[in-house]
Scaffold this motif. Structure first.
Motif, PDB file in Angstrom:
ATOM      1  N   VAL A 117       9.771   3.118  20.160  1.00 36.70           N
ATOM      2  CA  VAL A 117      10.556   2.002  19.637  1.00 36.70           C
ATOM      3  C   VAL A 117      11.457   2.461  18.494  1.00 36.70           C
ATOM      4  O   VAL A 117      12.632   2.094  18.419  1.00 36.70           O
ATOM      5  CB  VAL A 117       9.620   0.868  19.177  1.00 36.70           C
ATOM      6  CG1 VAL A 117      10.408  -0.234  18.487  1.00 36.70           C
ATOM      7  CG2 VAL A 117       8.851   0.292  20.353  1.00 36.70           C
ATOM      8  N   LYS A 118      10.922   3.286  17.594  1.00 36.45           N
ATOM      9  CA  LYS A 118      11.733   3.788  16.480  1.00 36.45           C
ATOM     10  C   LYS A 118      12.893   4.640  16.983  1.00 36.45           C
ATOM     11  O   LYS A 118      14.016   4.541  16.475  1.00 36.45           O
ATOM     12  CB  LYS A 118      10.853   4.601  15.530  1.00 36.45           C
ATOM     13  CG  LYS A 118       9.831   3.770  14.758  1.00 36.45           C
ATOM     14  CD  LYS A 118       8.987   4.659  13.854  1.00 36.45           C
ATOM     15  CE  LYS A 118       7.950   3.844  13.097  1.00 36.45           C
ATOM     16  NZ  LYS A 118       7.094   4.696  12.231  1.00 36.45           N
TER      17      LYS A 118
ATOM     18  N   ASN B 250      15.521   2.347  18.564  1.00 37.76           N
ATOM     19  CA  ASN B 250      16.205   1.560  17.531  1.00 37.76           C
ATOM     20  C   ASN B 250      17.204   2.409  16.757  1.00 37.76           C
ATOM     21  O   ASN B 250      18.200   1.900  16.236  1.00 37.76           O
ATOM     22  CB  ASN B 250      15.195   0.941  16.569  1.00 37.76           C
ATOM     23  CG  ASN B 250      14.457  -0.244  17.178  1.00 37.76           C
ATOM     24  OD1 ASN B 250      14.948  -0.875  18.109  1.00 37.76           O
ATOM     25  ND2 ASN B 250      13.277  -0.535  16.659  1.00 37.76           N
TER      26      ASN B 250
ATOM     27  N   GLY C 112      20.859   2.202  17.777  1.00 35.68           N
ATOM     28  CA  GLY C 112      21.678   1.058  17.396  1.00 35.68           C
ATOM     29  C   GLY C 112      22.379   0.401  18.566  1.00 35.68           C
ATOM     30  O   GLY C 112      23.442  -0.197  18.403  1.00 35.68           O
TER      31      GLY C 112
ATOM     32  N   THR D 269      22.892  -2.260  21.812  1.00 38.60           N
ATOM     33  CA  THR D 269      22.566  -3.626  22.183  1.00 38.60           C
ATOM     34  C   THR D 269      21.595  -3.605  23.361  1.00 38.60           C
ATOM     35  O   THR D 269      21.455  -2.578  24.040  1.00 38.60           O
ATOM     36  CB  THR D 269      23.839  -4.390  22.572  1.00 38.60           C
ATOM     37  OG1 THR D 269      24.413  -3.782  23.739  1.00 38.60           O
ATOM     38  CG2 THR D 269      24.846  -4.358  21.440  1.00 38.60           C
TER      39      THR D 269
ATOM     40  N   LEU E   4      21.096  -0.749  26.144  1.00 43.06           N
ATOM     41  CA  LEU E   4      19.809  -0.080  26.260  1.00 43.06           C
ATOM     42  C   LEU E   4      19.382   0.058  27.718  1.00 43.06           C
ATOM     43  O   LEU E   4      18.683   1.006  28.075  1.00 43.06           O
ATOM     44  CB  LEU E   4      18.756  -0.868  25.470  1.00 43.06           C
ATOM     45  CG  LEU E   4      17.435  -0.154  25.177  1.00 43.06           C
ATOM     46  CD1 LEU E   4      17.676   1.115  24.392  1.00 43.06           C
ATOM     47  CD2 LEU E   4      16.493  -1.073  24.411  1.00 43.06           C
TER      48      LEU E   4
END
Length: 371
Positions: A338-339, A342, A345, A347, A351
């Motif tokens: 997840v990190k 993220n 950056g 949308t 993704l």
């Protein structure tokens, strides 16, 4: 002193063991498996809803509503003259659906759902007249009738309309009575098959081992990755008690296979705890095209008898955002995945494309499913 140290070590070991036990997810057999052959059956029927306040079908556009009412009245000895088409505003043709649960007995009440199939404005305040509900074999298994509960409300006047929730469907709690039972293979044979919710050999093996440990060796055997076969008592009473104990058997949940589920319509991305990614580099940029039009007015000279002309001038611009190359390190845990994602950056829609590209490169250690 040695005794105190030994007790301290023992307490630490017990605490560690309790933490490991608490960390492991314990589930019951009933939460991941069900008895094969013991299931509900779908019922459906065609009926009429009466007593509407002028919100029924427009019979000139829905002739089957008038025909259905005429057929219903014939059962009571009333026959309409030939060529007479009554304009009924308080009647609506509906489809009635219900779920016949397993082991349902005659006289048992079940809930039904009533849905308009014509152009009725609302079913609020209507009453469903006796409607037979049939199964896939065409036999009648229940009879539905009762007053509808519609959770919406609406009003219209002077061309304005206000509506809350849905008005063309409703429910009748306990609105159908079972008339016939459906035979099940529950009491037949010497064995009972448990069907797992997912096709997983590890789960089938763990269920088999847990049942054999609790109820004795040889009670359960795995047939494949989805079916576990049980040796069950012949007496129905003993068989019910046996299955009650089987459903309450606890086992440690197996870690599911790594999977990423993508909903391309909403842009949703869901991944389970087993998903990991390998080291890779990602660059993603957006290409945008903007078109703007400006009105241009051309006026003729004085006394030239010309006409004023309005034209449009289109301005087209194409821009592409810079996509920096970002390195993603190996992520062995879901939190690390997840990190890393993220950090891009992107949308949710971007993704989707990034995850598919990472999967194609072999860096995504998970199954990619698009729904």
């Amino acid at each position: 002193m040695h005794i105190v140290k030994a007790l301290s070590v023992l307490l630490i070991a017990l605490a560690a063991g309790l933490c490991q036990t608490a960390g492991a997810q314990s589930i019951r057999v009933k939460e991941i498996a069900s008895v094969q052959g013991v299931r509900s059956n779908q019922l459906t029927g065609y009926g009429l809803v009466v007593g509407l306040d002028g919100t029924g079908d427009q019979t000139t556009q829905m002739p089957y509503t008038t025909q259905s009412m005429a057929n219903y009245l014939q059962q009571f000895g009333l026959t309409l003259p030939a060529g007479v088409n009554p304009q009924m505003k308080n009647v609506a043709a509906v489809l009635v659906t219900a779920q016949l649960p397993a082991f349902a007995q005659p006289g048992q009440a079940i809930d039904v759902t009533v849905s308009s199939m014509g152009n009725a404005k609302s079913l609020r305040g209507g009453t469903l007249i006796a409607t037979p509900l049939r199964g896939a074999d065409g036999e009648i298994y229940a009879l539905a009738q009762g007053n509808l509960l519609v959770g919406g409300a609406g009003a219209a006047a002077g061309g304005s309309k206000v509506q809350i929730n849905h008005l063309s469907a409703g429910r009748i709690p306990a609105g159908a009575q079972v008339e016939r039972t459906v035979a099940t293979p529950f009491a037949l044979g010497d064995t009972i098959d448990l069907g797992l919710q997912s096709n997983d050999f590890q789960t089938a093996s763990r269920v088999t081992d847990a049942i054999n440990r609790t109820l004795g060796a040889g009670t359960a055997s795995a047939v494949d990755g989805r079916v576990v076969r049980l040796r069950a008592p012949a007496d129905p009473n003993a068989r019910v008690a046996f299955l009650a104990r089987v459903e309450d058997v606890r086992l440690e949940a197996a870690v599911p296979s790594a999977k990423v589920v993508i909903n391309s319509r909403t842009g949703s991305v869901v991944m389970n705890q087993a998903v990991t990614i390998g080291a890779c580099a990602v660059a993603h940029g957006n290409l945008s095209v903007s078109i703007s039009s400006t009105p241009v007015i051309s006026q003729p000279n004085a006394l030239s008898r010309g006409e004023t002309v309005v034209a449009e001038k289109a301005n087209i611009q194409i821009s592409q955002d810079k996509g920096a190359l970002i390195q993603l390190n190996t992520a062995p845990k879901l939190a690390d995945v997840v990190k890393a994602l993220n950090a891009l950056g992107a949308t949710p829609q971007d993704l989707l494309a990034i995850l598919q590209a990472i999967k194609a490169s072999g860096a995504l250690n998970a199954e990619l499913e698009v729904i």
